[in-house]
Design a protein around this motif. Structure first.
Motif, PDB file in Angstrom:
ATOM      1  N   ALA A  25     -32.589  40.557   2.924  1.00 37.23           N
ATOM      2  CA  ALA A  25     -33.944  41.082   3.132  1.00 37.23           C
ATOM      3  C   ALA A  25     -34.884  40.539   2.059  1.00 37.23           C
ATOM      4  O   ALA A  25     -35.990  40.076   2.350  1.00 37.23           O
ATOM      5  N   GLY A  26     -34.421  40.594   0.821  1.00 42.10           N
ATOM      6  CA  GLY A  26     -35.247  40.115  -0.280  1.00 42.10           C
ATOM      7  C   GLY A  26     -35.544  38.633  -0.164  1.00 42.10           C
ATOM      8  O   GLY A  26     -36.669  38.174  -0.364  1.00 42.10           O
ATOM      9  N   ASP A  27     -34.518  37.905   0.221  1.00 41.90           N
ATOM     10  CA  ASP A  27     -34.657  36.465   0.357  1.00 41.90           C
ATOM     11  C   ASP A  27     -35.688  36.107   1.426  1.00 41.90           C
ATOM     12  O   ASP A  27     -36.538  35.243   1.239  1.00 41.90           O
ATOM     13  N   ARG A  28     -35.632  36.806   2.546  1.00 43.97           N
ATOM     14  CA  ARG A  28     -36.583  36.508   3.627  1.00 43.97           C
ATOM     15  C   ARG A  28     -37.999  36.899   3.227  1.00 43.97           C
ATOM     16  O   ARG A  28     -38.963  36.233   3.576  1.00 43.97           O
TER      17      ARG A  28
ATOM     18  N   PRO B  59     -42.501  33.401  10.087  1.00 42.51           N
ATOM     19  CA  PRO B  59     -41.426  32.718   9.359  1.00 42.51           C
ATOM     20  C   PRO B  59     -40.105  33.462   9.443  1.00 42.51           C
ATOM     21  O   PRO B  59     -39.048  32.839   9.617  1.00 42.51           O
ATOM     22  N   THR B  60     -40.144  34.779   9.351  1.00 45.75           N
ATOM     23  CA  THR B  60     -38.908  35.551   9.414  1.00 45.75           C
ATOM     24  C   THR B  60     -38.285  35.453  10.804  1.00 45.75           C
ATOM     25  O   THR B  60     -37.080  35.248  10.946  1.00 45.75           O
ATOM     26  N   LEU B  61     -39.109  35.594  11.820  1.00 45.39           N
ATOM     27  CA  LEU B  61     -38.576  35.535  13.182  1.00 45.39           C
ATOM     28  C   LEU B  61     -37.999  34.146  13.483  1.00 45.39           C
ATOM     29  O   LEU B  61     -36.953  34.028  14.112  1.00 45.39           O
ATOM     30  N   GLU B  62     -38.674  33.113  12.992  1.00 51.52           N
ATOM     31  CA  GLU B  62     -38.164  31.754  13.192  1.00 51.52           C
ATOM     32  C   GLU B  62     -36.827  31.575  12.488  1.00 51.52           C
ATOM     33  O   GLU B  62     -35.890  30.979  13.019  1.00 51.52           O
ATOM     34  N   TRP B  63     -36.763  32.127  11.291  1.00 49.01           N
ATOM     35  CA  TRP B  63     -35.538  32.019  10.515  1.00 49.01           C
ATOM     36  C   TRP B  63     -34.389  32.729  11.229  1.00 49.01           C
ATOM     37  O   TRP B  63     -33.283  32.204  11.342  1.00 49.01           O
ATOM     38  N   VAL B  64     -34.679  33.914  11.739  1.00 48.76           N
ATOM     39  CA  VAL B  64     -33.652  34.681  12.461  1.00 48.76           C
ATOM     40  C   VAL B  64     -33.172  33.874  13.665  1.00 48.76           C
ATOM     41  O   VAL B  64     -31.960  33.771  13.923  1.00 48.76           O
TER      42      VAL B  64
ATOM     43  N   GLU C 166     -26.207  49.217  13.582  1.00 47.01           N
ATOM     44  CA  GLU C 166     -26.626  49.835  12.329  1.00 47.01           C
ATOM     45  C   GLU C 166     -26.851  48.786  11.238  1.00 47.01           C
ATOM     46  O   GLU C 166     -27.652  48.969  10.328  1.00 47.01           O
ATOM     47  N   ARG C 167     -26.143  47.648  11.383  1.00 48.89           N
ATOM     48  CA  ARG C 167     -26.210  46.622  10.338  1.00 48.89           C
ATOM     49  C   ARG C 167     -27.558  45.886  10.315  1.00 48.89           C
ATOM     50  O   ARG C 167     -27.849  45.162   9.375  1.00 48.89           O
ATOM     51  N   SER C 168     -28.373  46.084  11.350  1.00 49.77           N
ATOM     52  CA  SER C 168     -29.676  45.419  11.363  1.00 49.77           C
ATOM     53  C   SER C 168     -30.729  46.171  10.557  1.00 49.77           C
ATOM     54  O   SER C 168     -31.893  45.780  10.538  1.00 49.77           O
ATOM     55  N   LYS C 169     -30.332  47.265   9.885  1.00 49.84           N
ATOM     56  CA  LYS C 169     -31.360  48.078   9.234  1.00 49.84           C
ATOM     57  C   LYS C 169     -32.040  47.367   8.071  1.00 49.84           C
ATOM     58  O   LYS C 169     -33.166  47.700   7.700  1.00 49.84           O
ATOM     59  N   ASN C 170     -31.373  46.358   7.509  1.00 45.10           N
ATOM     60  CA  ASN C 170     -32.062  45.588   6.469  1.00 45.10           C
ATOM     61  C   ASN C 170     -33.287  44.886   7.050  1.00 45.10           C
ATOM     62  O   ASN C 170     -34.308  44.746   6.399  1.00 45.10           O
ATOM     63  N   PHE C 171     -33.180  44.481   8.317  1.00 41.51           N
ATOM     64  CA  PHE C 171     -34.339  43.835   8.933  1.00 41.51           C
ATOM     65  C   PHE C 171     -35.437  44.846   9.246  1.00 41.51           C
ATOM     66  O   PHE C 171     -36.611  44.531   9.215  1.00 41.51           O
ATOM     67  N   PHE C 172     -35.021  46.072   9.555  1.00 34.22           N
ATOM     68  CA  PHE C 172     -36.022  47.134   9.733  1.00 34.22           C
ATOM     69  C   PHE C 172     -36.805  47.320   8.424  1.00 34.22           C
ATOM     70  O   PHE C 172     -38.033  47.347   8.407  1.00 34.22           O
ATOM     71  N   ALA C 173     -36.057  47.424   7.324  1.00 35.45           N
ATOM     72  CA  ALA C 173     -36.696  47.606   6.013  1.00 35.45           C
ATOM     73  C   ALA C 173     -37.599  46.418   5.697  1.00 35.45           C
ATOM     74  O   ALA C 173     -38.726  46.582   5.208  1.00 35.45           O
ATOM     75  N   LEU C 174     -37.125  45.244   6.021  1.00 34.59           N
ATOM     76  CA  LEU C 174     -37.901  44.040   5.760  1.00 34.59           C
ATOM     77  C   LEU C 174     -39.200  44.044   6.577  1.00 34.59           C
ATOM     78  O   LEU C 174     -40.279  43.699   6.069  1.00 34.59           O
TER      79      LEU C 174
END
Lengths: 341, 627
Positions: free
Chosen positions: B15-18, B170-175, B149-157
């Motif tokens: 999350a931090g990196d993105r 940029p985040t969506l492209e990266w994903v 549940e593991r996608s919650k870091n992306f929710f926080a992001l």
């Protein structure tokens, strides 16, 4: 020692020095007279009495009363009055309004003042027309009404102010008319004595732009057969010799019957204090306009704590719990730190 | 500075990196500080197993201290426990409230839930059920519950990206690229990210760190205060100082609602708060309360100020005290509710029909909001007029260390006004009467007689009033007189406010350039001016708190400089006023991107102005030499 006895006043004490400027023959005169005569009877104090109005012919009313008063802006009188009555629960605050002011531009404020049970006495002059702007249809005008703004007839379905007030959780709702001083005075007295929001609809004749709108029910000859007086704890009866009455039918609607057909014991006994407003609402639906038999009097009068008193109670409770406000302590209530020695 | 913290399996580094990547694309300078757990396989949910990633975005941070995050994203109790000691008071905490069950609290070593005691009181806490919202959001991807549940870091992001206006793409492209081989995970992460972003937008979560920290604070006792809290406390103080009860009539609106929330806590000060059915009812109830002798206040933001306009006009006609607080946000219409702007100035000064002047004030820092509330109440009470205070989203939500004043040093507002108690006019026939519009010759304020006072019954209204007697008057000459009297009354307040002070090391007129600003630009302008000075530039700064009327010395001040620069987060509203009032060719530095000025914006604009001045100077010298 303060003199707490009710002051002795006369109508003259309650009239301001301003010339009354309604059209000659306007129904507003009889309402003004009724109020000016009622105030001395109530033992009210002029300095503790405030009339607040919006915009419209009726809203000139405060200028003619020798009390405190504000002629405010269109539709907002209930909102101003809410602030005043909440900040000053010791005052008696009246709201003077009309069908356009209260039900059109100010509809929202009326609903919320009633729902909150703000301690105000609302007098709604209903003449089913815009008078001040010279004759456009109002939210209480009948569908099809031809006016300056509706040359092909109005398409709007009208409000029934009593039904509306009951739906808005009003604790006191009544109706009277400008042709019967005694009934009007008694109804206003009841509204004045009610703590909380009281709404009185007055059928009022505009002899210039909507003359005779209520004549079918309020003229002397028509009254006995067209007005249904609501009297507490009495069977609802009307008509010459009380030949007609009102019953609640199986669907929960009120219906007009011949007493001879059903017997007096079948009639609805009026109870304005009924907690459930359904019966009062059913009564308000008996007539859809002032052309068929129409109930007048107090539809509903129930006790419920008024808004301003409850706000006051919260202040007192907070002071008891936390002690009186201490400004220096408030400013230090967050995390603090000291710089330097 | 933002710190993402959670269990080492929570994907905090990712999350931090993105966030870092999208910030870099956004053009911010930034430095990052990944903080992996020492024990890579520490037990899940324990403090030792917390993983964190910190980002320092240095776009408008002027004197930001190094190690204290402004925002902590804590995915579980252990993350909160591990990072709480690093937070300064006033920081924001985004909690994953789903993770705060008894077992997790116990694992983190909490004896009781920190959300229930006072330990989080100094912070702005947003509880967001991130796990359950994420699981709900990713359902359409068909992901199994355990994986969802593991996608919650992306929710926080997504949520933090919303708060800091990071671009989404940029985040969506990266994903899309990163999870190209696994469509289900790709979709789940995309959905979670969007859900987080949308949650921020819908809940109007608002973060704006006001960053003005002098290198060394003067002696005193300090607290961290936000602009909205300072306004609320200032209003409480004004009531105490005036010996009046405060009545707030208002309607919830971003970013002003916190003033209502704060004031509603202080009923033991006799403060009545009324959440009305709409903006119009809020201000009308406040005016009704003022008529009854209370200090009537209403709070709002742009759309609400539009609606209150007619009642404010009535207050001008009734000549009753009323404090109107507008916490400005991006406009027009609904605009940008969570972004800051200074574009309501002309509306505040002129935005009513008819000749309807009123005083307008603006605080310059979060702490100044406290004093501006008291000043607004003073002017409203003394002159019986509505006063508009222009705060903004940046001040409202930003916090700064604030030296707590000694309450004895605050002005005694009760000495500034009084209620009428006696008739004030003798008629030719000898009768003593009360004339509601018989003015004080000094202030031109009319007497304030409240209901309940025997003998002073009178009627007010929006119709034009006869001078003195106050009855309705349609007389043409009287109307002209009343319009002029109301204007003179407001204009006269200029004599009663502090002259604008000029920060010019060389004395008034010493510098070449004056930066004239108002409101929340104070911090950036001060920093920009100081930066230019430290490089040898000569520049002065004057900051207006009174925008209508202007302080009496403002004309002299602006005419003392060869050039005047007016930075504003609008298209040049103060500049227009200054030009019209003083015929001075002031230049504008304007932006309206929803963000406050940065120090560098101001600094560069000053340098450009100084360069232009130098060019003029050289030019005129050259011409002289030609002769």
């Amino acid at each position: 020692m303060t003199d707490v006895a009710s002051p002795t006043t006369t109508r003259k004490d309650w009239a301001s020095d301003q010339e009354v400027r309604w059209c000659p023959g306007c129904g507003d005169y009889s309402i003004l007279t009724a109020v000016q005569l009622l105030m001395p009877e109530l033992g009210a104090r002029r300095e503790d009495t405030v009339f607040i109005s919006g915009i419209g012919c009726s809203s000139r009313f405060p200028y003619y009363m020798n009390t405190y008063g504000v002629h405010s802006i269109h539709g907002r009188a209930p909102a101003l009055a809410t602030g005043l009555a909440t900040a000053r629960p010791d005052l008696h605050v009246w709201v003077i309004t009309g069908d356009g002011d209260a039900l059109s531009i100010g509809g929202n404020h009326l609903l919320h003042a009633l729902r909150r049970n703000v301690n105000i006495t609302i007098v709604l002059f209903n003449n089913q027309i815009y008078g001040l702007t010279k004759g456009q249809y109002s939210p209480t005008s009948e569908t099809g009404k031809v006016t300056k703004s509706t040359p092909f007839g109005s398409l709007d379905f009208p409000y029934n102010p009593v039904s509306l007030a009951l739906g808005a959780e009003a604790s006191f709702v009544a109706r009277t008319h400008d042709m019967d001083r005694k009934h009007m005075t008694e109804t206003l007295r009841r509204a004045y004595e009610h703590r909380g929001a009281a709404l009185v609809e007055i059928y009022q004749n505009c002899n210039v732009f909507n003359d005779g709108a209520f004549e079918a029910i309020t003229s002397k000859d028509n009254r006995p057969s067209m007005l249904i007086p609501l009297e507490q704890a009495k069977p609802v009866r009307f008509g010459p010799d009380g030949a007609k009455g009102v019953v609640m039918d199986r669907n929960g609607s009120a219906a007009i019957v011949d007493v001879a057909d059903v017997g007096e014991e079948a009639l609805l006994v009026h109870d304005e204090g009924r907690p459930d407003p359904s019966t009062a609402f059913a009564l308000s639906r008996l007539a859809s306009g002032p052309h068929t038999p129409t109930p007048i009097g107090v539809f509903r009068s129930v006790e419920r704590a008024d808004y301003g008193s409850q706000v006051q109670d919260q202040l007192v409770a907070a002071a008891a719990r936390k002690g009186p406000g201490d400004l220096a302590a408030l400013l230090k209530s967050g995390t603090t730190w000291t710089v330097g020695a | 500075m933002i710190r993402f913290a959670g269990d080492s399996g929570d994907g905090m580094q990712l999350a931090g990196d993105r966030f870092t990547a999208s910030s870099a694309i956004f053009g911010n300078d930034l430095s990052t500080l990944p903080d992996y757990p020492a024990e890579i396989r520490a037990p899940a949910g324990t403090v030792a197993g917390v993983s964190a990633f910190q980002i320092h975005i240095s776009d408008h941070d002027i004197f930001t201290p190094g190690d204290h995050p402004n925002v902590l994203v804590a995915m579980n109790p252990a993350a909160l426990k591990a990072h709480l000691p690093d937070l300064e008071a006033g920081a924001a905490i985004l909690l994953n409230s789903d993770a705060f069950d008894d077992r997790a609290l116990q694992k983190a070593g909490y004896a009781s839930d920190p959300r229930a005691d006072d330990s989080l009181k100094p912070f702005k806490v947003y509880e967001v059920p991130m796990t359950s919202l994420t699981m709900e959001a990713v359902k359409p991807s068909g992901t199994k519950a355990r994986d969802a549940e593991r996608s919650k870091n992306f929710f926080a992001l997504g949520l933090v990206s919303w708060m800091y206006s990071r671009p989404v793409e940029p985040t969506l492209e990266w994903v899309a690229k990163r999870f190209a081989g696994n469509e289900m995970v790709q979709e789940a992460n995309t959905l979670a990210f969007k859900a987080g972003w949308n949650f921020g937008e819908t809940a109007e979560i608002f973060e704006s760190a006001y960053q003005v920290k002098p290198a060394s604070l003067p002696r005193g006792t300090y607290t961290n205060i936000s602009g909205n809290t300072a306004l609320a406390w200032g209003l409480v103080a004004a009531g105490q100082l005036a010996k009046l009860s405060v009545f707030l009539g208002t309607y919830p609106i971003t970013p002003a609602s916190d003033i209502l929330h704060e004031l509603s806590k202080h009923k033991n000060f006799g403060v009545r708060t009324f959440q009305a059915e709409d903006e119009i009812a809020g201000v009308s109830a406040a005016l009704g309360a003022s008529y009854g002798g209370a200090l009537g206040v209403t709070t709002t933001s742009g759309p609400g100020l539009d609606l209150k306009t007619e009642t404010i006009g009535l207050a001008i006609s009734l000549e009753l005290p009323l404090v109107v607080i507008d916490v400005q946000r991006g406009g027009p219409s609904t605009g940008l509710p969570t972004k800051t702007e200074q574009a309501d100035l002309l509306q505040a000064v002129f935005g009513r029909h008819g000749e309807a002047p009123l005083p307008v004030l603006a605080p310059s820092t979060p702490g100044d909001c406290f004093y501006i509330a008291i000043e607004a109440a003073r002017i409203a009470l003394k002159y019986r007029t509505p006063v508009i205070v222009l705060s903004d989203g940046y001040l409202a939500n930003g916090a700064e260390p604030w030296p707590i004043p000694d309450t004895a040093s605050l002005p005694d507002l009760s000495a500034e006004f009084g209620f009428a108690t006696e008739p004030n006019k003798t008629l030719p026939d000898g009768r003593q009467v009360f004339w509601p519009y018989l003015r004080d010759p000094e202030t031109l304020a009319r007497p304030w007689a409240t209901p309940g006072t025997p003998g002073l019954m009178h009627r007010l209204g929006g119709l034009e009033k006869a001078d003195g007697a106050g009855s309705v008057s349609y007389d043409p000459g009287n109307h002209e007189l009343m319009v002029r009297l109301r204007a003179q009354k407001v204009a006269g307040i200029a004599k009663d406010v502090a002259p604008v002070s000029v920060d010019d090391p060389d004395g008034l007129g010493g510098a070449d350039l004056l930066v004239l600003a108002w409101g929340s630009t104070y911090g950036a302008v001060q920093a920009g001016v100081k930066a230019v000075r430290s490089a040898g530039g000569r520049v002065a700064h004057a900051h207006l708190r009174h925008l209508n009327p202007f302080p009496a010395n403002l004309g002299e001040v602006v005419r003392s400089y060869r050039r005047v620069l007016v930075p504003e987060v609008n298209l040049g509203q103060l500049r227009k006023l200054v030009r019209a009032e003083f015929l001075v060719d002031a230049q504008g530095l304007n932006k309206v991107n929803g963000l406050p000025f940065r120090r560098i914006d101001i600094q560069l604009a000053i340098l450009a102005e100084l360069e232009a001045l130098a060019g003029q100077q050289n030019g005129s010298t050259a011409r002289k030499e030609d002769k």
